[in-house]
Design a protein around this motif. Structure first.
Motif, PDB file in Angstrom:
ATOM      1  N   GLY A  46       0.444  -1.140   0.053  1.00  0.00           N
ATOM      2  CA  GLY A  46       0.054   0.337  -0.059  1.00  0.00           C
ATOM      3  C   GLY A  46       0.655   1.320  -0.316  1.00  0.00           C
ATOM      4  N   PHE A  47       1.768   0.938   0.800  1.00  0.00           N
ATOM      5  CA  PHE A  47       2.861   2.549   0.921  1.00  0.00           C
ATOM      6  C   PHE A  47       3.431   2.425  -1.035  1.00  0.00           C
ATOM      7  CE2 PHE A  47       2.741   2.116   5.365  1.00  0.00           C
ATOM      8  CZ  PHE A  47       2.228   3.305   5.887  1.00  0.00           C
ATOM      9  N   VAL A  48       4.089   1.898  -0.905  1.00  0.00           N
ATOM     10  CA  VAL A  48       4.817   1.567  -2.444  1.00  0.00           C
ATOM     11  C   VAL A  48       3.302   2.010  -3.541  1.00  0.00           C
ATOM     12  CG1 VAL A  48       5.979   0.396  -4.431  1.00  0.00           C
ATOM     13  CG2 VAL A  48       6.232  -0.337  -2.083  1.00  0.00           C
ATOM     14  N   VAL A  49       2.994   1.680  -3.728  1.00  0.00           N
ATOM     15  CA  VAL A  49       1.086   2.032  -4.631  1.00  0.00           C
ATOM     16  C   VAL A  49       0.611   3.275  -4.356  1.00  0.00           C
ATOM     17  CG1 VAL A  49      -0.802   1.371  -5.507  1.00  0.00           C
ATOM     18  CG2 VAL A  49       1.157  -0.552  -5.337  1.00  0.00           C
ATOM     19  N   GLY A  50       0.429   3.670  -3.268  1.00  0.00           N
ATOM     20  CA  GLY A  50      -0.226   4.957  -3.346  1.00  0.00           C
ATOM     21  C   GLY A  50       0.573   5.578  -3.534  1.00  0.00           C
ATOM     22  N   LEU A  51       1.625   6.015  -2.812  1.00  0.00           N
ATOM     23  CA  LEU A  51       2.931   6.682  -3.138  1.00  0.00           C
ATOM     24  C   LEU A  51       2.906   7.284  -4.412  1.00  0.00           C
ATOM     25  CD1 LEU A  51       5.623   6.827  -0.026  1.00  0.00           C
ATOM     26  CD2 LEU A  51       4.134   8.037  -0.381  1.00  0.00           C
ATOM     27  N   THR A  52       3.442   6.139  -5.348  1.00  0.00           N
ATOM     28  CA  THR A  52       3.734   6.375  -6.833  1.00  0.00           C
ATOM     29  C   THR A  52       2.362   6.645  -7.129  1.00  0.00           C
ATOM     30  OG1 THR A  52       5.014   3.875  -6.525  1.00  0.00           O
ATOM     31  CG2 THR A  52       3.904   4.853  -8.974  1.00  0.00           C
ATOM     32  N   LEU A  53       0.899   6.176  -6.832  1.00  0.00           N
ATOM     33  CA  LEU A  53       0.336   7.200  -7.849  1.00  0.00           C
ATOM     34  C   LEU A  53       0.151   8.719  -7.258  1.00  0.00           C
ATOM     35  CD1 LEU A  53      -2.873   4.134  -6.798  1.00  0.00           C
ATOM     36  CD2 LEU A  53      -1.635   5.130  -8.895  1.00  0.00           C
ATOM     37  N   VAL A  54       0.394   9.587  -6.066  1.00  0.00           N
ATOM     38  CA  VAL A  54       0.425  10.982  -5.847  1.00  0.00           C
ATOM     39  C   VAL A  54       1.850  11.308  -6.299  1.00  0.00           C
ATOM     40  CG1 VAL A  54       0.538  12.147  -3.672  1.00  0.00           C
ATOM     41  CG2 VAL A  54      -0.609   9.318  -3.379  1.00  0.00           C
TER      42      VAL A  54
END
Length: 396
Positions: A311-319
């Motif tokens: 979640g950290f990786v995907v979320g930060l990547t999207l932002v």
């Protein structure tokens, strides 16, 4: 009225939110502080102005840190709720993610209002003040000190050089002054001296001790030489030009000013397009605060038996990708494209994606919005590890 549950969720969010804001602001300010110290020292300005410049840059850094702080605060809070089984207990008692989202949206609405004030009014004025300080430093309007060991021009007719400076400039040693006029020039050297203020703010007095004065007048057959124990010279400080008015560019305009000037037909088309792009960027940047909770909540929910940081990786990547695309859309608007087919279309896509991910997590039984990511990673993890070991020469 906030319930006990609302206050508990907000408390979980505020701790990582404030930590993120503090760390981000500290890193950004420290990085800029080093460059500002170098700039001010090279310009010969007072060190204290560095902190005034940093104060004017703080609203800009807060505008950068607030969205990522909100996103990480919500993500970490709901991740902790998941790992501690509190989320399972709440859902068992009929408290769903939609209910837990209420206090988070209230916080996002408050931060959105703060961001509107920052990007709409505070940042334009602080940016103008910062650039005014930079201009004053470069023009010498802040009373830049005389650089030791260098020839410095004071006005158009005087050159000054100082070998040593002690007691913060009050005790000068090895002084040389040359003053020119229509008749010739006067050269003065002294062992020591110091500057003194006068009743005129634009005039300073240099008092010299134990020196020699040479008058090089064209009307004289030979120069006149005078030894002295004490000699006073006055200097008229150069009058610096006035810094330009605010509104010199779109970043120094408030939201109402941007809206008004982007429709001003007397301005060049490129200037109006830049104002239009920046106006829509500020609006979309603020409205994004209401979308970030919808993305952060599903990114934070995880299985306590598999504490992956997907979640950290995907979320930060999207932002991060969303933020980069926002800047790209702003460039397209400047080049003549419509803001509604560029920037607002991107905002709509980001909102729809966030709503979909939240819907999967909140209303689908056993819903995992990142299941496909975990599936892909599980299928490539073993071959990737084996390939990496083979490349570095490690045996299985």
């Amino acid at each position: 009225m906030l319930t006990l549950l609302d206050r508990y969720v907000l408390r979980l969010v505020m701790t990582p939110l404030m930590t993120t804001l503090g760390i981000a602001a500290l890193l950004l300010i420290l990085e800029r502080m080093l460059r500002l110290f170098d700039f001010v020292v090279n310009e010969g300005g007072p060190v204290g102005v560095v902190f005034e410049m940093l104060a004017n840059l703080t609203p800009h850094y807060m505008g950068l840190a607030l969205p990522i702080g909100l996103f990480l605060g919500i993500l970490v809070a709901f991740r902790n709720l998941s790992l501690s089984s509190e989320l399972d207990a709440l859902q068992t008692n009929g408290v769903g993610l939609g209910r837990l989202l209420r206090p988070v949206l209230m916080l996002a609405l408050l931060l959105m209002a703060v961001n509107v004030a920052l990007v709409g009014w505070v940042q334009p004025h602080s940016r103008y003040a910062y650039r005014g300080l930079v201009y004053d430093l470069r023009s010498g309007a802040l009373g830049a000190s005389i650089r030791v060991g260098e020839f410095v021009e004071i006005g158009d007719d005087t050159v000054l050089r100082i070998e040593e400076s002690h007691n913060q400039g009050s005790d000068l040693r090895g002084i040389f002054v040359e003053r020119r006029d229509s008749r010739g020039s006067i050269a003065v050297s002294a062992d020591r001296g110091g500057f003194f203020a006068t009743s005129d703010e634009q005039t300073v007095m240099l008092r010299l001790y134990d020196g020699m004065l040479i008058d090089l007048n064209e009307n004289q057959m030979k120069p006149r030489v005078l030894s002295f124990d004490q000699q006073d010279l006055t200097f008229r400080l150069p009058t610096g030009s006035t810094f330009r008015d605010r509104l010199g560019e779109e970043l120094e305009m408030t939201l109402p000013e941007l809206y008004r000037h982007q429709h001003d037909s007397s301005l060049p088309p490129e200037s109006r397009q830049r104002m239009e792009a920046n106006f829509h960027w500020r609006l979309m940047h603020s409205l994004t605060f209401l979308v970030l909770p919808l993305l952060a909540v599903p990114m934070g929910i995880t299985n306590k038996r598999a504490t992956k940081a997907t979640g950290f990786v995907v979320g930060l990547t999207l932002v991060i990708v969303y933020n980069e695309l926002m800047e790209a859309m702003e460039t397209l608007i400047i080049s003549g494209h419509s803001p509604f087919t560029t920037m607002w279309l991107l905002f709509a896509g980001f909102t729809i994606l966030s709503l979909y991910l939240f819907r999967v997590a909140a209303y689908k039984v056993g819903g995992d919005p990142l299941a496909w990511v975990n599936g892909i990673w599980s299928s490539i993890k073993t071959p990737l590890i084996r390939t990496t070991r083979r490349l570095i020469g490690v045996k299985d």
